[in-house]
Design a protein around this motif. Structure first.
Motif, PDB file in Angstrom:
ATOM      1  N   PHE A 122      21.808  -2.827  -4.104  1.00 50.30           N
ATOM      2  CA  PHE A 122      21.191  -4.012  -3.508  1.00 50.30           C
ATOM      3  C   PHE A 122      21.583  -5.304  -4.234  1.00 50.30           C
ATOM      4  CE2 PHE A 122      18.223  -0.606  -2.194  1.00 50.30           C
ATOM      5  CZ  PHE A 122      18.286  -0.782  -0.822  1.00 50.30           C
ATOM      6  N   GLY A 123      22.165  -5.227  -5.445  1.00 52.44           N
ATOM      7  CA  GLY A 123      22.616  -6.395  -6.180  1.00 52.44           C
ATOM      8  C   GLY A 123      21.526  -7.134  -6.918  1.00 52.44           C
ATOM      9  N   HIS A 124      20.336  -6.540  -7.075  1.00 53.99           N
ATOM     10  CA  HIS A 124      19.236  -7.146  -7.828  1.00 53.99           C
ATOM     11  C   HIS A 124      18.249  -6.042  -8.182  1.00 53.99           C
ATOM     12  CE1 HIS A 124      18.117  -7.419  -3.479  1.00 53.99           C
ATOM     13  NE2 HIS A 124      17.027  -6.791  -3.963  1.00 53.99           N
ATOM     14  N   ALA A 125      17.311  -6.422  -9.024  1.00 53.65           N
ATOM     15  CA  ALA A 125      16.278  -5.445  -9.373  1.00 53.65           C
ATOM     16  C   ALA A 125      15.579  -5.017  -8.086  1.00 53.65           C
ATOM     17  CB  ALA A 125      15.282  -6.037 -10.353  1.00 53.65           C
ATOM     18  N   PRO A 126      15.548  -3.710  -7.797  1.00 50.29           N
ATOM     19  CA  PRO A 126      15.050  -3.270  -6.492  1.00 50.29           C
ATOM     20  C   PRO A 126      13.548  -3.469  -6.354  1.00 50.29           C
ATOM     21  CG  PRO A 126      15.464  -1.370  -7.889  1.00 50.29           C
ATOM     22  CD  PRO A 126      15.991  -2.554  -8.642  1.00 50.29           C
ATOM     23  N   SER A 127      13.157  -3.817  -5.161  1.00 50.49           N
ATOM     24  CA  SER A 127      11.722  -3.892  -4.849  1.00 50.49           C
ATOM     25  C   SER A 127      11.188  -2.466  -4.673  1.00 50.49           C
ATOM     26  CB  SER A 127      11.510  -4.684  -3.563  1.00 50.49           C
ATOM     27  OG  SER A 127      12.068  -3.980  -2.454  1.00 50.49           O
ATOM     28  N   THR A 128       9.879  -2.379  -4.521  1.00 45.11           N
ATOM     29  CA  THR A 128       9.265  -1.049  -4.299  1.00 45.11           C
ATOM     30  C   THR A 128       9.842  -0.404  -3.041  1.00 45.11           C
ATOM     31  OG1 THR A 128       7.212  -1.720  -5.379  1.00 45.11           O
ATOM     32  CG2 THR A 128       7.098   0.160  -3.855  1.00 45.11           C
ATOM     33  N   ILE A 129       9.954  -1.191  -1.988  1.00 42.36           N
ATOM     34  CA  ILE A 129      10.471  -0.640  -0.727  1.00 42.36           C
ATOM     35  C   ILE A 129      11.898  -0.160  -0.919  1.00 42.36           C
ATOM     36  CG2 ILE A 129      11.052  -1.160   1.672  1.00 42.36           C
ATOM     37  CD1 ILE A 129       8.117  -1.306   1.376  1.00 42.36           C
ATOM     38  N   GLU A 130      12.731  -0.957  -1.639  1.00 42.47           N
ATOM     39  CA  GLU A 130      14.134  -0.587  -1.862  1.00 42.47           C
ATOM     40  C   GLU A 130      14.236   0.651  -2.743  1.00 42.47           C
ATOM     41  OE1 GLU A 130      16.141  -5.059  -1.436  1.00 42.47           O
ATOM     42  OE2 GLU A 130      15.380  -4.358  -3.376  1.00 42.47           O
ATOM     43  N   SER A 131      13.359   0.788  -3.737  1.00 38.95           N
ATOM     44  CA  SER A 131      13.361   1.981  -4.598  1.00 38.95           C
ATOM     45  C   SER A 131      13.004   3.223  -3.790  1.00 38.95           C
ATOM     46  CB  SER A 131      12.375   1.800  -5.751  1.00 38.95           C
ATOM     47  OG  SER A 131      12.786   0.764  -6.605  1.00 38.95           O
ATOM     48  N   VAL A 132      11.996   3.090  -2.938  1.00 40.15           N
ATOM     49  CA  VAL A 132      11.612   4.228  -2.090  1.00 40.15           C
ATOM     50  C   VAL A 132      12.754   4.585  -1.150  1.00 40.15           C
ATOM     51  CG1 VAL A 132      10.037   4.992  -0.275  1.00 40.15           C
ATOM     52  CG2 VAL A 132       9.153   3.727  -2.242  1.00 40.15           C
ATOM     53  N   ALA A 133      13.431   3.571  -0.597  1.00 40.46           N
ATOM     54  CA  ALA A 133      14.538   3.813   0.316  1.00 40.46           C
ATOM     55  C   ALA A 133      15.664   4.561  -0.378  1.00 40.46           C
ATOM     56  CB  ALA A 133      15.047   2.497   0.888  1.00 40.46           C
ATOM     57  N   SER A 152       0.850  -1.193   0.000  1.00 45.31           N
ATOM     58  CA  SER A 152       0.000   0.000   0.000  1.00 45.31           C
ATOM     59  C   SER A 152       0.887   1.245   0.000  1.00 45.31           C
ATOM     60  CB  SER A 152      -0.901   0.007   1.240  1.00 45.31           C
ATOM     61  OG  SER A 152      -0.135   0.226   2.419  1.00 45.31           O
ATOM     62  N   PRO A 153       0.360   2.376  -0.466  1.00 43.55           N
ATOM     63  CA  PRO A 153       1.163   3.607  -0.470  1.00 43.55           C
ATOM     64  C   PRO A 153       1.731   3.948   0.909  1.00 43.55           C
ATOM     65  CG  PRO A 153      -0.825   3.920  -1.771  1.00 43.55           C
ATOM     66  CD  PRO A 153      -0.959   2.582  -1.115  1.00 43.55           C
ATOM     67  N   GLN A 154       0.927   3.787   1.939  1.00 39.85           N
ATOM     68  CA  GLN A 154       1.398   4.138   3.273  1.00 39.85           C
ATOM     69  C   GLN A 154       2.522   3.213   3.715  1.00 39.85           C
ATOM     70  OE1 GLN A 154      -1.766   4.657   6.036  1.00 39.85           O
ATOM     71  NE2 GLN A 154      -0.458   5.227   7.748  1.00 39.85           N
ATOM     72  N   GLU A 155       2.415   1.901   3.415  1.00 38.70           N
ATOM     73  CA  GLU A 155       3.477   0.958   3.788  1.00 38.70           C
ATOM     74  C   GLU A 155       4.745   1.233   2.999  1.00 38.70           C
ATOM     75  OE1 GLU A 155       1.106  -3.102   5.065  1.00 38.70           O
ATOM     76  OE2 GLU A 155       1.344  -2.644   2.923  1.00 38.70           O
ATOM     77  N   ALA A 156       4.575   1.575   1.710  1.00 39.13           N
ATOM     78  CA  ALA A 156       5.745   1.850   0.877  1.00 39.13           C
ATOM     79  C   ALA A 156       6.558   2.995   1.448  1.00 39.13           C
ATOM     80  CB  ALA A 156       5.306   2.156  -0.556  1.00 39.13           C
ATOM     81  N   LEU A 157       5.886   4.060   1.841  1.00 36.15           N
ATOM     82  CA  LEU A 157       6.596   5.217   2.390  1.00 36.15           C
ATOM     83  C   LEU A 157       7.188   4.906   3.759  1.00 36.15           C
ATOM     84  CD1 LEU A 157       4.172   8.149   1.438  1.00 36.15           C
ATOM     85  CD2 LEU A 157       6.424   7.690   0.470  1.00 36.15           C
ATOM     86  N   SER A 158       6.411   4.249   4.599  1.00 38.38           N
ATOM     87  CA  SER A 158       6.878   3.966   5.955  1.00 38.38           C
ATOM     88  C   SER A 158       8.061   3.003   5.956  1.00 38.38           C
ATOM     89  CB  SER A 158       5.733   3.383   6.771  1.00 38.38           C
ATOM     90  OG  SER A 158       6.172   3.008   8.057  1.00 38.38           O
ATOM     91  N   ASP A 159       7.909   1.877   5.255  1.00 38.93           N
ATOM     92  CA  ASP A 159       8.986   0.881   5.246  1.00 38.93           C
ATOM     93  C   ASP A 159      10.195   1.386   4.469  1.00 38.93           C
ATOM     94  OD1 ASP A 159       7.239  -0.616   6.661  1.00 38.93           O
ATOM     95  OD2 ASP A 159       6.744  -2.001   5.025  1.00 38.93           O
ATOM     96  N   GLY A 160       9.955   2.120   3.380  1.00 41.42           N
ATOM     97  CA  GLY A 160      11.070   2.659   2.596  1.00 41.42           C
ATOM     98  C   GLY A 160      11.881   3.655   3.397  1.00 41.42           C
ATOM     99  N   THR A 161      11.222   4.489   4.177  1.00 43.32           N
ATOM    100  CA  THR A 161      11.938   5.476   5.000  1.00 43.32           C
ATOM    101  C   THR A 161      12.749   4.773   6.080  1.00 43.32           C
ATOM    102  OG1 THR A 161      10.160   7.098   4.624  1.00 43.32           O
ATOM    103  CG2 THR A 161      11.632   7.499   6.475  1.00 43.32           C
ATOM    104  N   THR A 162      12.185   3.717   6.648  1.00 45.75           N
ATOM    105  CA  THR A 162      12.932   2.956   7.665  1.00 45.75           C
ATOM    106  C   THR A 162      14.184   2.337   7.070  1.00 45.75           C
ATOM    107  OG1 THR A 162      10.888   2.459   8.853  1.00 45.75           O
ATOM    108  CG2 THR A 162      12.791   1.053   9.300  1.00 45.75           C
ATOM    109  N   LEU A 163      14.052   1.729   5.871  1.00 43.21           N
ATOM    110  CA  LEU A 163      15.198   1.096   5.208  1.00 43.21           C
ATOM    111  C   LEU A 163      16.246   2.138   4.831  1.00 43.21           C
ATOM    112  CD1 LEU A 163      16.567  -1.398   4.025  1.00 43.21           C
ATOM    113  CD2 LEU A 163      15.210  -1.068   1.928  1.00 43.21           C
TER     114      LEU A 163
END
Length: 612
Positions: free
Chosen positions: A88-99, A49-60
């Protein structure tokens, strides 16, 4: 589908509700909807979800090594997605891209933004400069916090003391000391003024209000830095009179006095004597520059700032026991009960001052009751009676009824405030008011008949104002009114006295070729005089609030002036009360008072009942 986009350097995300050519309608976390241009979108993703993407990405992002990232990114421009894949050594996930985006956007000292989603590592020199700036900022923040902690504990740091009083009244938001004050205020839940007072930088609420006024109008302080010399006084005749003044006990600049001389031929000569400081120095002199800068004496409870220095007041103040230089207007009055004015004459002379009569003693002796009972066996009683009868005729000829006013007299002793009331309009007041109106009108005519430019008070149906030309003063009921009776206390009167003396000597006015200077003076005086008047009202309100606090008064009486405006009976406080019912002016009411603040000059007032 969800989208990630940048808004002013801040990452935001939302669910796409609909797509239009070149734009998306997005619902943000919380339910708000917003239109987002397609060229602002950095990433499309179905999950999370948008909220999880921002929250988890900021934490990472907090775990990413920015120093390593800067060293590994090279010197060429890159996109955030490419760098994320390398890191990250691989195609980044959504969370990794946000991070990665959050890291790059939040590290301007490491990476410079180029275009949307593209960055470039800054040079080593830029890095070092940014690190120095960050270090300085951190040091400043630490110093600010240290200052704030001292202030919050009641200690005045020398750095803040050096910024006084500007840091209190005219602070610069960029000052470190100002930031520390605001931080300490937040810590103590108080205002800057109260915080600094607790630290000893402000002498209570009274010092706070006075300090603001002094900074604006007396930035070098109310004292006099110089003592310019006076001119030798001219050789003038000595008047054959016994002059006396009527003032309150605190008056030290006695501008006006009177005399009554019975001529023995059915007439009485009444003298109106005005102090003549204009004989002691000339326009353009050092003393004139002092007076021109101040423009008026400033009055406030327990305080007075004189227009002239003491050494320039003392020789001219009409103090008893001395022969004082004065400009005198003599009026010859019929002594047949009609009080007709038979003639006028203006002279420059030395006036022997016999007595300085003072309120409240003269109020008790020269009262209406004593006049009606003819109990006038006190000193100067017969002279005062003649002046009173003359003043009553003058008042009747003007067609202006007396208006009763109340003076509030503050006294301070042993830390306690006392407030006394004096009703104006009694016989002593009537004598002074009518004779002052008469002399200002007569001298206004004397100059106006010669078309001499001076500073006149004019009211032609609207607001009272100054003018260079004589015209009616409708409020006083006179054809012209020259401000000339207080030359020790008002600069306009002093200027007019110079002009009047030149007229007496049949000389050209010292301002005959300087009309623009008079116009500027007129504007400056009106603005400054209004500011002094506002300061006096504010300080009377301040000490009125403190008196109510001191006496623990929570309910008092007041008089309705108009609409919902009242005046307290105990103290000089004017207040609007929204809850006041429609009552005629003059009605007396009972009001509740609470939440009195002598710093903000505020009172909460509630209507309780009408006094029947």
């Amino acid at each position: 589908m969800n989208v990630l986009f940048e808004d002013g350097g801040v990452l935001r995300a939302g669910a796409v509700l609909s797509e239009q050519p070149g734009a998306f309608l997005v619902e943000l976390p919380g339910g708000k909807r917003e239109k987002v241009r397609a060229d602002k979108v950095l990433l499309h993703f179905p999950k999370p979800s948008p909220q999880e993407a921002l929250s988890d990405g900021t934490t990472l992002a907090g775990e990413i090594d920015r120093e390593f990232l800067w060293q590994a990114s090279g010197e060429v421009e890159f996109s955030f997605s490419d760098l994320a894949q390398d890191y990250f050594g691989h195609a980044p996930s959504t969370i990794e891209s946000v991070a990665m985006l959050a890291t790059l956007l939040g590290s301007p000292e490491y990476f410079a933004r180029r275009t949307l989603g593209r960055f470039q590592a800054v040079s080593l020199e830029t890095r070092q400069a940014a690190e120095k700036a960050a270090f300085r900022k951190q040091r400043q923040l630490e110093k600010q916090t240290a200052l704030a902690e001292q202030l919050a504990s009641g200690i005045l740091p020398k750095e803040v003391a050096a910024r006084m009083p500007q840091v209190l009244y005219k602070p610069d938001p960029s000052w470190l000391e100002q930031k520390a004050i605001l931080q300490a205020c937040e810590m103590n839940q108080t205002t800057p003024a109260k915080l600094l007072a607790r630290c000893g930088a402000v002498d209570g609420s009274s010092g706070y209000h006075t300090g603001r006024f002094l900074l604006d109008y007396f930035p070098k302080g109310p004292g006099f830095q110089a003592r310019p010399s006076l001119d030798p006084l001219p050789d003038l005749p000595r008047a054959d009179v016994r002059a006396f003044s009527i003032d309150d006990t605190s008056t030290t600049e006695i501008d006006d006095a009177f005399s009554v001389t019975r001529l023995g031929n059915g007439t009485v000569r009444v003298g109106i004597h005005i102090a003549a400081p204009a004989l002691g120095f000339q326009p353009g002199s050092d003393l004139d520059e002092i007076a021109k800068l101040r423009l008026s004496t400033v009055y406030a409870p327990n305080d007075k700032i004189t227009m002239l220095p003491p050494h320039a007041i003392q020789p001219f103040s009409l103090d008893e026991g001395r022969d004082c230089p004065a400009v005198s207007l003599y009026i010859t009055v019929a002594d047949d009960g009609t009080y007709r004015i038979l003639g006028e004459e203006t002279r420059l002379e030395y006036v022997p001052m016999y007595r300085n009569l003072r309120y409240p003693k003269i109020d008790r002796e020269f009262s209406l009751e004593n006049i009606e009972a003819r109990r006038l066996d006190f000193e100067l009683g017969s002279e005062l009676l003649f002046l009173y009868e003359l003043a009553c005729r003058m008042n009747a000829s003007r067609g202006k009824p007396d208006q009763e006013q109340i003076d509030y007299i503050f006294s301070f002793a042993e830390g306690k405030i006392d407030v006394a009331q004096r009703r104006r309009g009694g016989p002593p007041d009537k004598v002074v008011a009518e004779l002052m109106i008469y002399v200002n009108s007569a001298w206004g005519k004397l100059l106006g008949d010669r078309d001499i430019r001076a500073l006149y008070r004019v009211q032609d149906g609207g607001k009272v104002r100054l003018s260079l030309y004589p015209a009616q003063h409708a409020g006083l009921g006179v054809a012209q009114y020259l401000w000339s009776s207080s030359p020790l206390r008002r600069y306009c009167d002093l200027v007019n006295q110079w002009i009047l003396i030149a007229r007496i000597y049949e000389e050209a006015s010292p301002f005959s070729e300087r009309e623009n200077e008079l116009l500027k003076l007129m504007r400056d005086f009106e603005q400054t005089y209004a500011a002094y008047d506002e300061y006096q009202r504010n300080m009377e309100r301040h000490f009125g609030i403190r008196y109510l606090q001191q006496e623990n008064i929570s309910q008092t009486t007041a008089t309705v002036l108009r609409d919902n405006l009242i005046r307290f009976d105990l103290v000089p406080i004017w207040q609007r009360i929204p809850s006041l019912p429609e009552l005629p002016p003059g009605s007396q009411v009972v009001v509740d008072v609470s939440r009195l603040d002598d710093w903000e000059l505020t009172i909460h007032t509630e209507y309780r009942r009408k006094v029947e």
